[in-house]
Scaffold this motif. Structure first.
Motif, short mmCIF file in Angstrom:
data_model
loop_
_atom_site.label_atom_id
_atom_site.label_comp_id
_atom_site.label_asym_id
_atom_site.label_seq_id
_atom_site.Cartn_x
_atom_site.Cartn_y
_atom_site.Cartn_z
N LEU A 1 -6.77 -3.01 -3.13
CA LEU A 1 -7.30 -1.89 -2.35
C LEU A 1 -6.61 -0.58 -2.74
N VAL A 2 -5.29 -0.64 -2.95
CA VAL A 2 -4.57 0.58 -3.33
C VAL A 2 -4.99 1.05 -4.71
N ASP A 3 -5.08 0.11 -5.66
CA ASP A 3 -5.46 0.48 -7.03
C ASP A 3 -6.91 0.93 -7.13
N ALA A 4 -7.81 0.28 -6.34
CA ALA A 4 -9.23 0.60 -6.41
C ALA A 4 -9.52 2.00 -5.88
N ASP A 5 -8.75 2.47 -4.91
CA ASP A 5 -8.87 3.83 -4.37
C ASP A 5 -10.30 4.12 -3.90
N PHE A 6 -10.84 3.24 -3.07
CA PHE A 6 -12.21 3.40 -2.58
C PHE A 6 -12.36 4.71 -1.80
N PHE A 7 -13.38 5.49 -2.18
CA PHE A 7 -13.71 6.75 -1.51
C PHE A 7 -12.49 7.69 -1.45
N GLY A 8 -11.58 7.53 -2.40
CA GLY A 8 -10.40 8.38 -2.44
C GLY A 8 -9.39 8.09 -1.34
N THR A 9 -9.49 6.89 -0.71
CA THR A 9 -8.59 6.57 0.41
C THR A 9 -7.25 6.01 -0.05
N GLY A 10 -7.18 5.41 -1.24
CA GLY A 10 -5.92 4.87 -1.73
C GLY A 10 -5.32 3.85 -0.78
N TRP A 11 -4.04 4.04 -0.43
CA TRP A 11 -3.34 3.09 0.44
C TRP A 11 -3.90 3.06 1.85
N ARG A 12 -4.60 4.09 2.26
CA ARG A 12 -5.11 4.16 3.64
C ARG A 12 -6.11 3.04 3.93
N MET A 13 -6.76 2.53 2.88
CA MET A 13 -7.76 1.49 3.09
C MET A 13 -7.14 0.19 3.60
N ILE A 14 -5.85 -0.04 3.38
CA ILE A 14 -5.25 -1.29 3.89
C ILE A 14 -5.22 -1.28 5.42
N PHE A 15 -5.26 -0.10 6.02
CA PHE A 15 -5.35 0.00 7.48
C PHE A 15 -6.79 0.16 7.95
N LEU A 16 -7.57 0.94 7.21
CA LEU A 16 -8.95 1.20 7.62
C LEU A 16 -9.82 -0.05 7.57
#
Length: 483
Positions: A167-182
């Protein structure tokens, strides 16, 4: 549907939605387990983006586990007082909102505070699910229901670090590490809606009031210990750090005295004082503190070492840790195949020695290979650590609780689980501080990691020795003839 303790067996056992309700509870367990695992992988990236010092890496895990450690002691009683379904929904909703706050955090302070809120709501949510399972399922199906936790927790522990790195490497929608919480938002929302629809309500008709002064005392005592251990290094270890740790010991003593007085006066204490007159239980608490301190602290430091020291990406760091998770699955499998009943306490001790051997192999690998060490070279030591971890954890709770009286079981279980979480916070503080202190003194990453691993070996040897305080078997019928 609301029932009291007296009507539960007759009314709840035939509940037709119980298997659907079980999956709702499992979804909550997955959210908690993933959140405990993914931040270790994402921590270096979070620090780079939000700023802050190395203490942010430690607080990301410690704030969550410390809050949960304190909350778990009283979380189950909230369900008894106000209803398990109601508190499950409140816990899941609060956990989801806290996950959103983590995902939109604008600075280190906001993120750490949101992680603590996550831990508190997790402590409200998790005990209700376990209690509801006992009420929803008849005895003949109870084993199947609790058996579902094994595969779910195994898949989460194996896939969690890899998912975090991806999730951090993929950087979905420019969220980066934030996606692990979202990513918790859809899971949490689904859990809340499904809980409202499918979970039955249950509460005790004779539930006692909460011991709020006890909660306050133990919370302050734990904070006074963990805070200086993490922040003291950056502040240069001024006098207040040692005063705080000494005050922590005083507060724990006041907590014990208050609980004894509360019990003598006929009021229900937060922790049953008679538990601390049982050598096996006290030995189990200390052994658990040593074991879980080393296990959690090592995980946080190792993730930082692989990324900041070896230059691995978050996904590579997650894949590097995979042998340990797979080894844990193998260790649990061996224990469940009959070793647990056959060896009892001995299995814990064998597991601790296997873990120590794996950690020693890891330290020697880092020493020999230096900065050019690869994930493949690290995998044998990590796999051994994982196997030992599975062997140690499988019989741990059953054996530690073996000498506890029936009326003490609830308090003992909450205390033991709370100490597990407190050990995680303590280990993150101690091993993290040691590692970052060595780096600040000019040590290289490899040498700093070596020393940290050898401290982990020492904690495992201590766990092995403390296990002699525990009973040989969890139940009398498992004792060999003539014992």
């Amino acid at each position: 549907m609301t029932v009291t303790a007296s009507s539960a067996p007759a009314d709840i056992a035939p509940y037709r939605w119980r298997w659907v309700a079980l999956f709702v509870i499992l979804a909550a367990e997955v959210m908690d387990l993933l959140d405990a695992l993914v931040t270790a992988i994402a921590a270096p990236t979070i620090q780079q983006e939000l700023g802050g010092s190395e203490s942010l890496v430690q607080w990301l895990g410690a704030s969550y586990t410390l809050a949960m450690a304190v909350g778990l002691i009283t979380g189950g009683r909230l369900g008894d007082l106000f209803g398990k379904k109601r508190m499950f929904v409140i816990g899941a909703a609060g956990f989801t909102v806290a996950s959103l706050l983590c995902g939109i955090a604008t600075g280190p302070e906001m993120l750490i505070a949101a992680r603590a809120v996550q831990g508190l709501f997790g402590a409200v949510m998790l005990p209700q699910g376990l209690g509801l399972i006992r009420e929803m399922f008849p005895p003949r199906e109870m084993g199947k229901a609790f058996g579902m936790f094994g595969p779910v927790m195994t898949i989460s522990s194996v896939g969690g670090p890899v998912l975090a790195g991806w999730l951090v490497d993929a950087d979905f929608f420019g969220t980066g590490w934030r996606m692990i919480f979202l990513i918790n938002l859809p899971i949490g929302l689904a859990a809340v809606l499904a809980a409202l629809r499918f979970l039955p309500e249950y509460r005790l008709s004779n539930a006692t009031r909460l011991d709020l002064p006890g909660v306050a005392l133990v919370s302050v005592a734990a904070f006074l210990l963990i805070f200086p251990l993490i922040q003291g290094r950056e502040a240069g270890w001024p006098a207040w750090t040692f005063v705080s740790m000494a005050a922590s010991a005083v507060m724990f003593a006041l907590f014990g005295r208050y609980e004894s007085r509360r019990a003598r006066s006929g009021r229900d204490p937060l922790v049953t004082p008679s538990l601390f007159r049982k050598r096996a239980f006290v030995g189990g608490l200390v052994a658990g503190l040593a074991f879980f301190s080393g296990l959690t602290g090592f995980g946080v430091v190792f993730s930082f070492y692989t990324q900041a020291g070896l230059g691995f990406t978050p996904l590579q760091a997650g894949l590097t840790a995979l042998p340990q998770a797979l080894g844990g699955v193998a260790g649990f499998g061996l224990a469940m195949a009959g070793l647990q009943e056959k060896l009892g306490r001995g299995l814990m001790q064998i597991g601790a020695l296997v873990m120590a051997a794996g950690a020693a192999v890891l330290a020697l690998t880092i020493h020999v290979s230096g900065v050019d060490v690869s994930a493949w070279q690290l995998s044998p030591g990590l796999a051994l650590v994982g196997v030992g971890m599975g062997l140690t954890m499988a019989p741990f709770f059953d054996i530690v609780l073996a000498g506890v009286e029936p009326h003490e079981t609830g308090s003992a279980s909450g205390t033991l689980t709370g100490v597990q979480q407190l050990g995680g916070a303590f280990g993150t503080a101690v091993l993290g501080t040691l590692f970052f202190d060595l780096l600040a003194d000019g040590w290289e990453f490899g040498a700093s990691m070596e020393v940290t691993v050898w401290v982990e070996v020492g904690l495992l040897v201590l766990t092995f020795a403390l296990a002699y305080l525990l009973p040989r078997r969890a139940r009398p019928e498992q004792q060999p003839h003539g014992a």
